[in-house]
Each structure stands twice: as C-alpha cells, then as structure tokens.
Design an enzyme around this catalytic site. Sequence first.
Site, PDB file in Angstrom:
ATOM      1  N   ALA A   1       0.830  -1.202   0.000  1.00  0.00           N
ATOM      2  CA  ALA A   1       0.000   0.000   0.000  1.00  0.00           C
ATOM      3  C   ALA A   1       0.865   1.252   0.000  1.00  0.00           C
ATOM      4  O   ALA A   1       0.710   2.131  -0.853  1.00  0.00           O
ATOM      5  CB  ALA A   1      -0.935  -0.016   1.203  1.00  0.00           C
ATOM      6  N   GLY A   2       1.798   1.325   0.927  1.00  0.00           N
ATOM      7  CA  GLY A   2       2.623   2.528   1.061  1.00  0.00           C
ATOM      8  C   GLY A   2       3.570   2.705  -0.112  1.00  0.00           C
ATOM      9  O   GLY A   2       3.728   3.809  -0.639  1.00  0.00           O
TER      10      GLY A   2
ATOM     11  N   ARG B   1     -11.380 -19.003   6.096  1.00  0.00           N
ATOM     12  CA  ARG B   1     -10.377 -19.092   7.159  1.00  0.00           C
ATOM     13  C   ARG B   1     -10.953 -19.143   8.557  1.00  0.00           C
ATOM     14  O   ARG B   1     -10.525 -19.945   9.386  1.00  0.00           O
ATOM     15  CB  ARG B   1      -9.450 -17.886   7.056  1.00  0.00           C
ATOM     16  CG  ARG B   1      -8.591 -17.962   5.835  1.00  0.00           C
ATOM     17  CD  ARG B   1      -7.736 -16.749   5.691  1.00  0.00           C
ATOM     18  NE  ARG B   1      -6.875 -16.932   4.527  1.00  0.00           N
ATOM     19  CZ  ARG B   1      -6.056 -16.007   4.049  1.00  0.00           C
ATOM     20  NH1 ARG B   1      -5.989 -14.827   4.643  1.00  0.00           N
ATOM     21  NH2 ARG B   1      -5.311 -16.240   3.018  1.00  0.00           N
TER      22      ARG B   1
ATOM     23  N   HIS C   1      -3.008 -13.820  12.051  1.00  0.00           N
ATOM     24  CA  HIS C   1      -2.419 -13.643  10.737  1.00  0.00           C
ATOM     25  C   HIS C   1      -2.665 -12.257  10.169  1.00  0.00           C
ATOM     26  O   HIS C   1      -1.819 -11.690   9.489  1.00  0.00           O
ATOM     27  CB  HIS C   1      -3.051 -14.703   9.838  1.00  0.00           C
ATOM     28  CG  HIS C   1      -2.734 -14.556   8.406  1.00  0.00           C
ATOM     29  ND1 HIS C   1      -1.440 -14.587   7.939  1.00  0.00           N
ATOM     30  CD2 HIS C   1      -3.504 -14.365   7.321  1.00  0.00           C
ATOM     31  CE1 HIS C   1      -1.453 -14.445   6.633  1.00  0.00           C
ATOM     32  NE2 HIS C   1      -2.684 -14.281   6.230  1.00  0.00           N
TER      33      HIS C   1
END
Lengths: 257, 241, 637
Positions: free
Chosen positions: C44-45, C330, C401
């Site tokens: 993202a950054g 999950r 996670h």
Amino acid sequence: MKLVLNIWRQKNQNSRGGMVRYELDGVNEHMSFLEMLDVLNEQLTEKGEDPVTFEHDCREGICGCCGFMINGVAHGPHRGTTVCQLHMRHFRDGEELWLEPWRAAAFPVLKDLLVDRAAFDRIIAAGGFISVNTGSAQDANTIAVQKHCAELAMDAAACIGCGACVAACPNASASLFVGAKISHLALLPQGQPERSRRALNMVAQMQQEVFGSCTNIGECEAVCPKGVKLENIARMNREYIKAAWAYREEAAAGGGG
Amino acid sequence: MSTMAVGGGLTRSASFYDSVIGKKAVMAITGFILFGFVLVHMAGNLQVFLPVHANGVHPLDEYGAKLRAMPPLLWGARIVLLVAVILHFVAAIQLSLLNKRQARPQRYVKLAPIVSTYASRTMIWGGLVIFFYVIYHLLHLTIGARFVNPTFEEGHVYQNLVSGLQNPVVAIFYMIANIVLAIHLYHGIWSMFQSLGIAHPRYTPILKRVSAVLAWVIGIGFCSVPLAVLTGFVKMTGGNL
Amino acid sequence: MNLDSRCPSGPIEQKWDKAKFEMKLVNPANKRKYSVIVVGSGLAGGAAAATLGELGYNVSCFCFQDSPRRAHSIAAQGGINAAKNYQNDGDSVFRLFYDTVKGGDFRAREANVYRLAEVSVHIIDQCVAQGVPFAREYGGVLANRSFGGAQVSRTFYARGQTGQQLLLGCYQALERQVGAGRVAMYYRHEMLDLVVIDGRARGIITRDLVSGKIAAYVADAVVLATGGYGNVFFLSTNAKGSNATAIWRAYKKGAGFGNPCFTQIHPTCIPVSGDYQSKLTLMSESLRNDGRIWVPKEKGDKRTPSQIPEAERDYYLERRYPSFGNLSPRDIASRAAKMVCDDGLGVGPTGLGVYLEFAEAIGRLGRTTIEERYGNLFEMYERITGEDPYSSPMRIFPAVHYTMGGLWVDYNLQSTIPGLFVLGEANFSDHGANRLGASALMQGLADGYFVIPYTLGHYLAGVKPGNLTPDDPEVLAAQRAVEDKTRQLLAIKGKRSVDSIHRELGKVLWEYCGMARNRAGLEHAIAKIPEIREEFWKNVNVTGENAEMNQALEKAGRVADFLELGELLCRDALIREESCGGHFREEYQTEEGEAVRNDDKFCHAAVWEYKGENQAPERHIEPLEFEYVHLAQRSYK
C-alpha cells in the site's frame, strides 16, 4: 544442548569491533538460530548487558533482513536456508560457533552483526525497474510470455536481497544480485525497451558502490538461500557487453512545442 | 546517481574497459589467445619425443628453423602475445586490487569456502607465478641470456632444451610452474566463456569438464618434457648439428 | 466524531467513476509544491509513494526496515485476486464484490468493496507491465488458481511468492522515483507520533534507528500504510518488526479506530514447538486445495498418522461443510480446528495441531505435480520441523495472521483527522469481519495505486501548500513529547526484558480474545492487561541508550502501544455481542457451533475515540447498509 558462541561485537560504524565469547546452555534442537540468539539476548538483558544486535524481520526466509556468517559460511551450514530458518538440529552439542557480520566495503557494519545494505537499493534505483507509470498498462494478457521465460525470470526474481552472495564472495562482488535483477527483466518482453540502459546503469552503479568483480568462483550461488544461479551472472555479462558496444543514445533533439 | 557509461569510438572502448565486466571480457579474450598459444607451444614441445631425422636433424630444430624462417609470422605472433599478456596482466592486477583491497578492506576472522575450487580462488597468485616463470623461460630458452643459461646456443633448440633441463633444480621448477599453469587453466578455460556471457545449464557443465581435461593435458604435456630429460629418457643426441 | 462515509450516490457500479469525476484536481505545475509523507513501504505505502511521485507530488516515504523491499507484504504466499474472468468460469466484478462482502460476514462498506473489485483488474495489468513474473500457461497467457474458498479461479500467483513479487514490482517502481529524485526515501526511520495542527495531519515525528535522532517532518498530508497489529498477540505470522505504533499514535491524536476486535486467525500455520517460539510460520492456504485435514476419531490416539486407518480418521471439514470441505473460509476452518483440539483430538506433542495430508493427492496427481505446486512450501515445512511432508502429513494449527480492524476511513481513505489517509491493512478495510484469501494484496495495491492518487489530490486541492516548518512551536512540542517518552522508557531499568512482558500480554489475548471469546474471559482480560501495563512501566529493562542503534528501545516503544491496544481489542470484543467472521463469541452460536450474527444490533462498524489517559474510550458507530448483497447467514455447508 550447550553451545560456545564467538560473536562479533561492534558498537557502531566508527568503532573497532572484536570477537566476544559466550557460553549458552539449554538450547533446544527445534529452535531456529535466531530464537537461540533471542535466548542469549534474554540472558544478557537480565544481566544488564547490551544484547546482540542482528537484523531480522519476517523470520520466514523471505524478507531478506537476516544473515550473518556462521563458521565462515553465509547463512550457516544448511544450504538454501536463511539463518532465520536454520534450526539448531543442524548443530552438535558443545559445538563452538563463530558469528560475524557480512564484510564488504559497500556494506558497512552498523552494529554487531547488522550491516547497511542501502547500496543494493541504489543499484535498483539506477535501473532495476520497468518504467511504467501507474495507469498506463495495457490488459495483462496482451503480453504473452513463453512459459519457460516466465519461469526463468521467476528463478532470478526470487532473490531476496539478503547480501549473502556478496558476503561469501572472496571478491565481495554483487554480481549475483545485479545479474539476477538484470536477468529477471531482460527475460521478459516488458523489460526489452530499457534492456540496454538498464544493464549499463546498474553495472555502473554496482561499480560506484565499490563491490568487487566476478571471477566466476561460485560461492555466491552456493550460499544463496533462494538458489539464484550463476547463469544469471553470465547473462549480465552478455547484456552488458552487448549494450556497451551496440547501445545508441537517443538523438539529442529538443522536444516539440 | 550513475551516469550512462556510453560514448563513441575510443571513449566507448575506454569506458568499456573501465567497467569490471569490460575488464573481465578483456581478460577472457586475451586469456583465450594465450591459451591458444599454450596449446600450440605444447604441441611444438612434444616434438622432442620424435626420433631424429635421417639427416641427423632433430624435428624440433627443424620446427624452430621453420618458424624463424617466417619473421613476419613469428613477430606478428609475438606482438599479439605481448599485447595479450600486458592486457591480461594489467586487468588482473587492477581487478585484484579492487577485489582484495577496496571491496573488502576488513577480512573475516573465519571464512570457509564451500564449493569453490582451489584453482578459482588462486587465479591471481597462479597468474603471477606464471608471469615470472614466462620471463625466466624466455631468458632461459628463447633469448638465452648468459646469466640464466650459460650453455645456450642460438638456433639449437633441442640441445638448448635438453641441456637447460638437465639441471634438476631447473627441471623441477619448470614442472612446478607448469602445474601452476594447469591449475590456472583449470578455472580459466571455462571461466572465459562465463565472463563473455556464454553459459547454459546444458553446456556449461560439459565445458567445465572439457576445461579440466584440457588443463590436465596441458599440465602433463608440458611436464613430460622436463621429466623425460630428468629421467634420461630424452638425452643429448651428440654434437651432430 | 464525524463518521460520514462520503460514499457517492448512485448505482454501485457508477459510484467510483462518479467520485473520480467529481474530485478536484491539482494543477500539474502546482503538484510539486505539495508535500506528502507516506509512512510504510509495503504494497500500500510503496504503491502510494511511487504513484504520487510519478504524479509529481513532493513525496517523502518512511520505513523502519533497512529497505522498502523488506516490508511484510513480501511474506504473502498464495496470490492476488482479480475479477479478470480469464478462465471464463463465471467471474465478474460483481461476483468478486459479492464474495468479498459475504466472506467478510457483512461488516464492510459495500461501496468500498465494489471499488476494490473494480480496480482489481487494473492491478494485474499494472503488475504485469512492471515485470511481475506471474505463473503462465504454455500459450503465454496468465495462469489462475482457485484459492481460499472461492468457487472461481481468479487468483493470480507467482509460485508461492506472490507477495514477494508484487512487492518487488512496487519497490522497483518506488526506487525508480527515488532515483529520479521525486521521492525522498527515509530508511530505518520509525514514526513515533503524528503531528496534528488546527485539526489537520501535518507531519510526523520519527526516530532514526541508527543514530537515535528524533526529528520532525512536516507536510501537507500524511499517508499511513503501516500494516496490521497482529503482533499484539506476540505470536503471529507477522514479521517481528510489524507494529501498531503509527496507527496507535494517530488514534491517540484523534483518529477513530474501527473494529479492533476483527482479527483473523489463519488455519494453516506450523504449530508452536516450545516456549522459546518467536513467531509462527504460515503454510499457504493453497495447500488446502490438495491437502485433506483430519484428526483421529479416538481421543489420545498415540499412533503415528500412517498407522491410523481411513475409517478411524475424522475429516472434519469435509464432514461438516460438504460443499466447501477443506476450502472453507479461514475463520470457519480455524474455529473447527480449535473445536477438535478442545475436544482432545489434537495431534502432535502439544495436542494443539491437526493433520494436513497429501497422500491422496500424491496418489491421484503424482509426486511430481505436488512438488511443482507446493515444492517450496514443503521444503519450508521440512526446514522448520525436520519432518518430511511427502511421507507423513503436516501438522498445522491456526495462528493470528491479519487484522481486519484498523483506523476508520471514509470512502476516500481519509481518517477522522483531515489530511490523514490510511491504506492497506492499517485501515479498517474492505474485508469486514473476515478477509478472504488473496484479498490483502489486492486491497493494499488498490489503495496505493488506484485510490489514493485521486482522493489525496482532491484533499490537497482544497488546502494551501507549505506554510509549516519543523521548528513550528506545535511541531516542536510533539517532538519533545516523543523525546520525553523515550527517556522515560530508558530510565526504568527494571528486571524484565521487553519480550517477556510482550509474551505475557500475548498469552492473555490469545487465551481470552483469540479464536473464541466470551464475556467472562474478556472481562478478565480487561482487568489483567492494565496490570501487565503497570508491570511494564515499573519493571521493564530497556538496555542501552537513545543515541545509538538500540533494538530493545525499538521493541519497548512498540510493546508499550500494544499494551494499550490490547485492552481496546478486548473492549470492542466485549461489546460486540454477536459472532461474525473472525470474531466468535461463544455465547452466540448455533447448536452445531456455527456463528450467529446479530444484524439488528451490530450491523455497523464500531469506531473508538480516544478520550485521554485513564479515560474509557468512546464507542461510535457507522451503520452499514446492504443494498446489493442481501444480509444472509453465511453457509458453506
């Protein structure tokens, strides 16, 4: 199990370092090497001593942060493994180990086992990319890539930039790192437009960082935790030689109005 | 930031040589030339084992005379070799200083090679031994400098060779130097290809094996001569020339 | 607290186009006058910094690692989703949107999720153009696989190293801007506070991790892309350095914290082997495509797995969820594993593990195929455990996670502090209460490459550039506060290491706020955590000093924040009296142990506002409306 550890301790970049000997008891064979050092650091902290500084982050062998020499071998005795994934079951009870940082002029030691690898970033910044601004890409499937080329590119791109290749090389050469990136991009159709410039600029930057030259010794390939092949260095040589003789700089015509 | 390392004509070759890859390419090409010479030279030397012609002339002397009869070829080759040696030597020294002094100023307390060959790690030292050996060898058997070889007689190749190598110290030195040469070539031959960017997972392993075989052949070929002289297998044919 | 989502009106498929058109633009000649700080250099950054640099803004990017290439995005294994429908198997933007909303158990904002699905296709284009070596078919086109509970093959992958390859693509784009002088990269700089002036985010305070120098950097906007807070549990699959400090300091400066209790427990990790354990390692979810999960039917069965005949094995996922089986989402797979272990059926030395077996797949497809698909994962398993997964089954157990919670953001990814934008895992995200596999990479890159360049420009077009220097009194005050706190940490010089206290916090959270939560446990944790916090501030030993590289000090700062965040996590979990996605409250389940949502009371995002030291934070809500995907009980049966 019990271990004797000789660890390179160095306060900062400007101070002289030296080996310090530690004895560590209660090492479990299922520990990773870094967990073993965590235990040592825990004990040092309890005694109020400065814990050993080493670089680490993901501890899954993919971020490329960790790495130091164990008994003169980068990342230690187990092939294809970073130190974070190296487990103590590969060592004997009572064994004496020597831990040293990567040593290269381009990788100054910042503290203990931790070195500065910003030289690698500068090499990438010199040309290890494809110039495509966000938003200007065509549909992904309009670029067909032969499967074996994609696989070879992936083999090269698997490099994690840990610097073990430089550390193990008797010449402190970064050829495997640079060769891997040049190969990754030269093998793909997307990499063609900048192929020559990339080879010339990355090699020039590599040299500016004062890495040594490749004399085809092969230690780099042996210690590479990701199995990057020496073949990539040959490809870099080829790319560079071709580019150095054939590349034409664009005509210096002015831009239109 | 780096600047583009390109230019035209002379600047281009100069900047090519400035790069580490360029230097290695120069070493590969000059190495190839020198290797070619070594092969031919060995073939020439092995004529020492041929029987003397009916006219009493040894084939080696005949070969030497033939070479001397073609000065342009002989001197052309000598100039090419000289240039090759100089380039190979200078590039090697420059790279070696970069690698050993600049690139790793602080040595490891412990360093354990795991796959590399002895040959590959000692190229510079082997190269230096060979360099000084070649100078000695030229003084000893090509130029025949008095202070090196008092028995030297211009033009008598076979006789010079045998008499020169009958001194056990000299013969053993020749053998050691040639073993060093073989070790140098063991790594050098396949390495030339790698430096020029010629590598392939299918052929490189074969190339490495061929290099090893050639290195052995050259080592044994060259050593066989001093060894033969030393053991008396090859001896003076009498002053029949 | 203003929680206006600023979602554009109109049909969902037109919202993003409409928003983009309505956004103000910054004149190209003025862009370089605007400075932007990007904290974090992961997907993202890194994507944001590179793209903003390309656009011509004056960008500074900060990361605490030694290089942007180390960011933990690199560890993502399985793949990245995109609604390309290259496989012609019925995928579409709407289906990806639908699956994501449903997979998130209806706790995400529809408009955001739709935009995510929409831009997913451009991400793949962009990454391929950058040279990401995705897997290919013989014909040269891209290969896909189905992943993590999706019924279409929409996942693009690069062996088991998709995250690495995407990150390297992004890193290279970023380094290109660094080389061109458009992005100033600050390595080994950790953000320790946010500077807010006149209600706007105007800069950050950082510590140079090499020299210890604490300094202020100012800008016209700040972008946080600092990842999740999974390490609050001490043991997680996050990198050791992953931390919540940046978002936590922003929270304390007024940014709302959304849904902190939504944490994801990944079902396939290598079990804990001992007390020294420093982190947990994920085995890619893709393993569940061919592996079968089971436990012995008999309690305390000490036989080796190969000695247990087929009839005495319980393939519990296949039994309970016949249509999804081993590919159940999950949260469901994790909880099922916990249930069988709670029943005493767990395997391995600790009893906290289940088998993931490939014998059937090896028999069906051959060892070579399995090696091709999962070779590197099998090797990794063997490296860590010393056991060969080709001959005996893997042992796996769930582990923390990913965190769906994070700083609240509006449609423009702006937090409740104007000028503070939050991207990727750091925001409270598009994943609702549960993230589907291969969606994290997608979200990070969508935010960085395709959303922030527009929305940040829109914000900047409304403010005057410049006009603030690092020696402004308010900036200096923020800097001094950080210096004071650092001194305070170093002055304690107690008996305990930072790690030992972090472990203690982790144990409490895992026990009471992990895979299953209940009122009593959460109340206990809320009482216990302040005690640990007190112990930390009294008895921690941070060795060394500030003016040097000091890893103990780095950790101490992070753990101090975790000690506060952990409590908020429990508070949020306590109030959310329902089970949804990763948040499972034992009081709210069906007789078969399935989660029961309470849409009447909790169909909203909970947003926490910091009220000051020793004050209870205030809970606000952003109601969620579902116009396109109708609220329904998730069923994977």
